[in-house]
Motif scaffolding. Structure first.
Motif: not given
Length: 551
Positions: A118-140
């Motif tokens: 579950d923790k790994l899933k949370i971290v994985s989801h956090k990674k995906e969220r961070k990646h999305r945020e980074i991509h959004e930041w980069a896109d911006e």
């Protein structure tokens, strides 16, 4: 140490109860008989006698010891059986506990696995969220970068298009000026050609008439006087010489026409020039009455500089807007005598100071910005009693400066304000403005109505003088090195301007004339704008003249 008897060495031993008689001493080969308590060793008789007969050794009979120990072991058998029974009862408990423990540990392991999955899933989801945020930041950021890039490209294109349009406009104007001159030359030549052809046709008609009247005496008598009169008339017109002179003049004027270009005050200028032409008044600009006693002394682009001789205030008049404004408050000790643009942002001025002392002329050369704020002063050596300094800027961007009534002209590097060269004129002194030519030579006002062109070594290149100039002022066209000398024409009661080459050859007399006003009694130079226009000052108004090509 005790050992078995070796084979073949048969010794007859007395059997005893509980004692294996084959047990013998390793050292002596004799049967073991005793046990030494101190050393914990079984020994034979010989060992007992030799090594263990004295205290603290205590010997027990080996048979008694064996018997006792057997008995002790036998006594422990019930205990062993009981212990064995007890231990056997633990087998099932061990299995039960092992199974339970395994189950419990398995449950814990499962819980750990589940929790950390579950923790790994949370971290994985956090990674995906961070990646999305980074991509959004980069896109911006990328969007902003592209927006900034597009803006910069647009600004660049606008700037370049403006420059290109300026170049195209200049090109179009120059080509238009050239075309106008060409059309004027073509029209003039066509007129001359028509005039010449008309004369040829007239002569051909006369020849035909002469041939005709020769055939009849009556016709000859009646028409000959008229024909002779026509011949005399066309001869008196001297058309050949007239047309030939006009063609020579056209050729001479056309050969003068040239494309001139160069930098003045850090800005690029170009035009069609070189010809004599004629000067037409474009407009006159009135200097406001707030300037009591004005005198013009310089220009920068389309700005004309003047000072009030009564209070030494400094004024700027814009030719385009015709607006005049005060830029420097004068004082009783200092006023500007000359100026020249260093670049598009800096102006160097020579000044008249009556408070200079010592061996330096401090504050007689000043650098101003375009808002007429002082940048710094430059000092040169002081000689004699002259307090006025005249300045200009040469083709290399160096300041040239000279003190009035002295023979030295200083070349100053504006980077460090150091004098890099001193030019000394022989037998002449500076009486007014000094002006640099594009050739590197310098034109110096060296007398009441005299100007001298000198080289950088001080050698005299040309003397520029004409009787009748009297009190005059000279101004140099920085693109063509043409000199324009304004003077008082007493015969016509006007100011007049002569056009002179840098070699001192007078190219045209009185190219412009304007009357003196009652507002001032001191002559001002006729200034030349970088675009080639003349600006004369009559003491009340600035007169802007433009040159046109004529034949």
């Amino acid at each position: 140490m005790a050992a078995r008897f070796p084979e073949g060495n048969h010794v007859q031993l007395r059997p005893r109860k509980g004692h294996d008689m084959t047990w013998s001493c390793d050292k002596h080969g004799e049967p073991i008989a005793f046990y030494c308590k101190k050393h914990g060793l079984p020994v034979c008789d010989r060992c007992a006698i030799k090594a263990h007969c004295q205290k603290p050794c205590e010997l027990d009979d080996i048979e008694d010891l064996i018997f006792q120990r057997r008995k002790n072991l036998d006594d422990k058998k019930p205990q062993i059986e009981e212990t064995e029974k007890q231990l056997k009862t633990l087998v099932s408990k061990i299995e039960t506990v092992a199974t339970s423990a395994s189950r419990s540990i398995g449950a814990v392991k499962d819980q750990v696995k589940m929790t950390f999955e579950d923790k790994l899933k949370i971290v994985s989801h956090k990674k995906e969220r961070k990646h999305r945020e980074i991509h959004e930041w980069a896109d911006e950021r990328i969007t902003k970068i592209y927006e900034e890039m597009d803006k910069k490209i647009k600004d660049c294109n606008t700037e370049i298009e403006k420059e290109e349009q300026t170049i195209k406009d200049k090109k179009a104007k120059l080509l238009s000026d050239t075309k106008t001159i060409g059309e004027l030359v073509t029209k003039k030549i066509n007129n001359l050609s028509c005039k010449n052809q008309h004369a040829i046709n007239t002569l051909m008609n006369i020849e035909s008439t002469i041939k005709r009247i020769h055939q009849h005496d009556e016709t000859l008598v009646n028409e000959a006087p008229q024909v002779l009169a026509s011949i005399d008339e066309i001869s008196s017109l001297n058309i050949h010489q007239d047309v030939s002179d006009c063609l020579d003049r056209i050729q001479s004027e056309v050969e003068r026409v040239e494309f001139v270009e160069g930098e003045v005050g850090g800005e690029y200028y170009d035009r069609i020039d070189g010809y004599i032409g004629t000067w037409e008044l474009v407009k006159s600009i009135h200097i406001p009455s707030v300037v009591n006693n004005p005198r013009v002394f310089g220009l920068f682009s389309d700005e004309i500089y003047a000072h009030d001789r009564d209070n030494h205030d400094m004024y700027v008049t814009n030719i385009s807007t015709q607006n005049t404004q005060k830029v420097i408050d004068g004082d009783g000790n200092t006023w500007i005598s000359s100026c020249a643009p260093m670049d598009s942002n800096v102006i160097v001025c020579g000044q008249w100071r009556v408070d200079c002392t010592g061996d330096r002329l401090d504050g007689c050369i000043t650098l101003y910005d375009r808002q007429w704020k002082v940048i710094r002063d430059i000092s040169i050596p002081r000689n004699g009693h002259g307090f006025s300094v005249f300045v200009d800027v040469d083709r290399d961007g160096m300041i040239i400066a000279a003190q009035s009534y002295q023979s030295n002209i200083y070349v100053i590097n504006p980077v460090n304000d150091k004098i890099v060269n001193t030019i000394t004129m022989q037998g002449k002194e500076v009486h007014g403005r000094i002006q640099a030519l594009s050739s590197g030579d310098i034109v110096v006002n060296t007398g009441y109505d005299k100007y001298t062109a000198i080289s950088r070594s001080g050698e005299e290149k040309a003397t520029i003088h004409r009787d009748g100039w009297g009190l005059s002022e000279c101004c140099v066209d920085k693109l063509t090195d043409t000199l324009y000398i304004v003077y008082w024409d007493g015969v016509r009661n006007t100011y007049a301007v002569d056009q002179v080459s840098r070699d001192g050859i007078i190219q045209a007399r009185r190219i412009v004339r304007y009357k003196e006003s009652d507002r001032t009694d001191l002559i001002s130079p006729c200034l030349v704008t970088p675009s080639g226009n003349l600006v004369g000052f009559d003491g009340d108004k600035l007169h802007l003249y433009k040159k046109t090509f004529v034949l």
